[in-house]
Design an enzyme around this catalytic site. Structure first.
Site, mmCIF file in Angstrom:
data_model
loop_
_atom_site.group_PDB
_atom_site.id
_atom_site.type_symbol
_atom_site.label_atom_id
_atom_site.label_comp_id
_atom_site.label_asym_id
_atom_site.label_seq_id
_atom_site.Cartn_x
_atom_site.Cartn_y
_atom_site.Cartn_z
ATOM 1 N N HIS A 1 -36.185 -5.890 -110.224
ATOM 2 C CA HIS A 1 -34.983 -5.710 -110.119
ATOM 3 C C HIS A 1 -34.169 -6.488 -109.330
ATOM 4 C CE1 HIS A 1 -32.179 -1.991 -110.877
ATOM 5 N NE2 HIS A 1 -31.666 -3.115 -111.369
ATOM 6 N N ASP B 1 -31.239 4.321 -112.176
ATOM 7 C CA ASP B 1 -32.519 3.830 -111.558
ATOM 8 C C ASP B 1 -32.887 4.937 -110.696
ATOM 9 O OD1 ASP B 1 -34.349 2.496 -109.767
ATOM 10 O OD2 ASP B 1 -33.165 1.030 -109.532
ATOM 11 N N HIS C 1 -34.485 4.837 -107.755
ATOM 12 C CA HIS C 1 -34.139 4.307 -106.367
ATOM 13 C C HIS C 1 -32.637 3.869 -106.091
ATOM 14 C CE1 HIS C 1 -38.392 3.679 -107.521
ATOM 15 N NE2 HIS C 1 -38.658 4.202 -106.503
ATOM 16 N N ASP D 1 -31.841 1.176 -104.310
ATOM 17 C CA ASP D 1 -31.895 -0.681 -104.137
ATOM 18 C C ASP D 1 -30.881 -0.795 -103.320
ATOM 19 O OD1 ASP D 1 -33.791 -0.601 -106.098
ATOM 20 O OD2 ASP D 1 -32.554 -0.995 -107.590
ATOM 21 N N HIS E 1 -36.628 -6.289 -104.444
ATOM 22 C CA HIS E 1 -36.417 -5.591 -105.388
ATOM 23 C C HIS E 1 -35.712 -4.062 -105.025
ATOM 24 C CE1 HIS E 1 -40.129 -3.027 -106.555
ATOM 25 N NE2 HIS E 1 -39.941 -3.006 -105.295
ATOM 26 N N ASP F 1 -33.063 0.107 -114.773
ATOM 27 C CA ASP F 1 -34.512 -0.017 -114.194
ATOM 28 C C ASP F 1 -35.251 0.981 -115.190
ATOM 29 O OD1 ASP F 1 -36.999 0.185 -112.885
ATOM 30 O OD2 ASP F 1 -35.876 -0.426 -111.229
ATOM 31 N N ASP G 1 -37.870 2.839 -114.482
ATOM 32 C CA ASP G 1 -38.518 3.728 -113.580
ATOM 33 C C ASP G 1 -37.554 4.837 -113.514
ATOM 34 O OD1 ASP G 1 -36.757 3.344 -111.449
ATOM 35 O OD2 ASP G 1 -38.495 2.076 -110.273
ATOM 36 N N GLU H 1 -38.220 -4.036 -114.570
ATOM 37 C CA GLU H 1 -39.524 -3.428 -114.282
ATOM 38 C C GLU H 1 -40.598 -2.845 -115.169
ATOM 39 O OE1 GLU H 1 -40.183 -3.305 -111.035
ATOM 40 O OE2 GLU H 1 -38.256 -3.940 -109.835
#
Length: 316
Positions: free
Chosen positions: A99, A121, A123, A125, A138, A224, A226, A273
């Site tokens: 990322h 995402d 997360h 980030d 990332h 992303d 994930d 990712e």
């Protein structure tokens, strides 16, 4: 009018500890990405991959921001590729890679424009070299683009000129302690998975697009893989349970496409990712290719432009 998409591979894995996402662009292409885009009525031009030396050939350097000089080099070149695609009136679709490539994507997208960002995402980030528990970049691209911490001293990183009020997270579900406090204290808009459960993915995505597009020239969509639940998309480096379903992911990106069909707000996008080493029969890459087509207008019955036209005529 048919939009032309330019595919740009960014096979970089400097930003993560687990190797493998450098093979993501190849895996997504192998998953019939070209066919998926053609089915969406999109003309695709493939610019190939950036040349990225293997991480094993380099010294990670500063433990607080590993491989940062190498990431800078890739992101500068990626920014040029993205800006060149836009100059040719093409929509850049960046295939990651980890990322951290988003730093370059956004810098190129914003070279001659003001942009907002929608961040799909698990997360945040939003770590910096000062706060990151891992030193993996990332986990820092949004902080970099907003000039947080020492990224304020790196013009290549904060070249996008993003404003917090034009950034919207969709589907957050795991944050470091510092990120939680920093996001809460910022002017960014953050929708968690709980809000998606309560309000529905369409409502949340529409509001995120409202936030990102307010007073700017276009929107960058950062996706992303994930963000999806690992039961659906296992081939990612940092899986987190409780993510979006396959159908929610398609609905979210179909919502992006519908807005774009009406207003042409989609300026650039990346899908990142995908880690084939951790995948099952290229399943995650297959979904990534399908989702790219959804973001660019593919539907079961009508593609986005025609569906929007039908709704404006009062069809159900």
């Amino acid at each position: 009018m048919t939009r032309t998409v330019q595919l740009i591979g960014a096979p970089m894995d400097y930003g993560a500890d687990r190797r493998g996402v450098d093979m993501g662009p190849s895996a997504i292409r192998y998953a019939d990405l070209a066919t998926e885009l053609a089915d969406a009525g999109v003309e695709a031009v493939d610019a190939g991959d950036l040349l990225v030396p293997r991480a094993e050939e380099r010294d990670p350097g500063d433990a607080d921001a590993k491989f940062l000089p190498e990431i800078e080099d890739v992101c500068r070149r990626l920014a040029d590729e993205v800006a060149d695609a836009l100059a040719e009136d093409r929509v850049p679709l960046v295939l990651g890679g980890d990322h951290a490539v988003a730093i370059g994507s956004m810098a190129g997208s914003a070279r001659d424009a003001d942009i907002g960002a929608v961040w799909f995402d698990a997360h945040g980030d939003f770590n910096t070299p000062e706060t990151s528990p891992s030193g993996n970049v990332h986990g820092m691209p949004l902080a970099a683009a907003l000039g947080e911490g020492t990224f304020a001293d790196h013009p290549w990183a904060n070249a996008a000129g993003l404003r917090e009020e034009n950034v919207a997270y969709v589907g957050l579900r795991t944050l470091d302690d510092h990120e939680r406090e920093a996001i809460r204290d910022s002017d960014m808009t953050a929708f968690t998975m709980s809000e998606i459960d309560e309000r529905g993915i369409t409502d949340v995505t529409e509001e995120a697009l409202d936030v990102a597009s307010a007073g700017v020239d276009g929107v960058h969509v950062s996706f992303d893989m994930d963000w999806l639940d690992p039961e659906t998309a296992p081939g990612v480096g940092t899986p987190v349970r409780g993510g979006a379903t396959y159908r929610e992911a398609h609905t979210a990106l179909e919502t992006v496409a519908e807005r774009d069909a009406d207003e042409e707000i989609l300026r650039s996008m990346e899908i990142v990712e995908v880690n084939p080493i951790l995948d099952q029969s290229n399943r995650t890459a297959d979904i990534a290719a399908e989702l790219a087509a959804s973001a660019l207008g593919k539907r079961v019955l009508y593609n986005a432009g025609r569906a929007s036209h039908r709704r404006r005529r009062g069809g159900r």
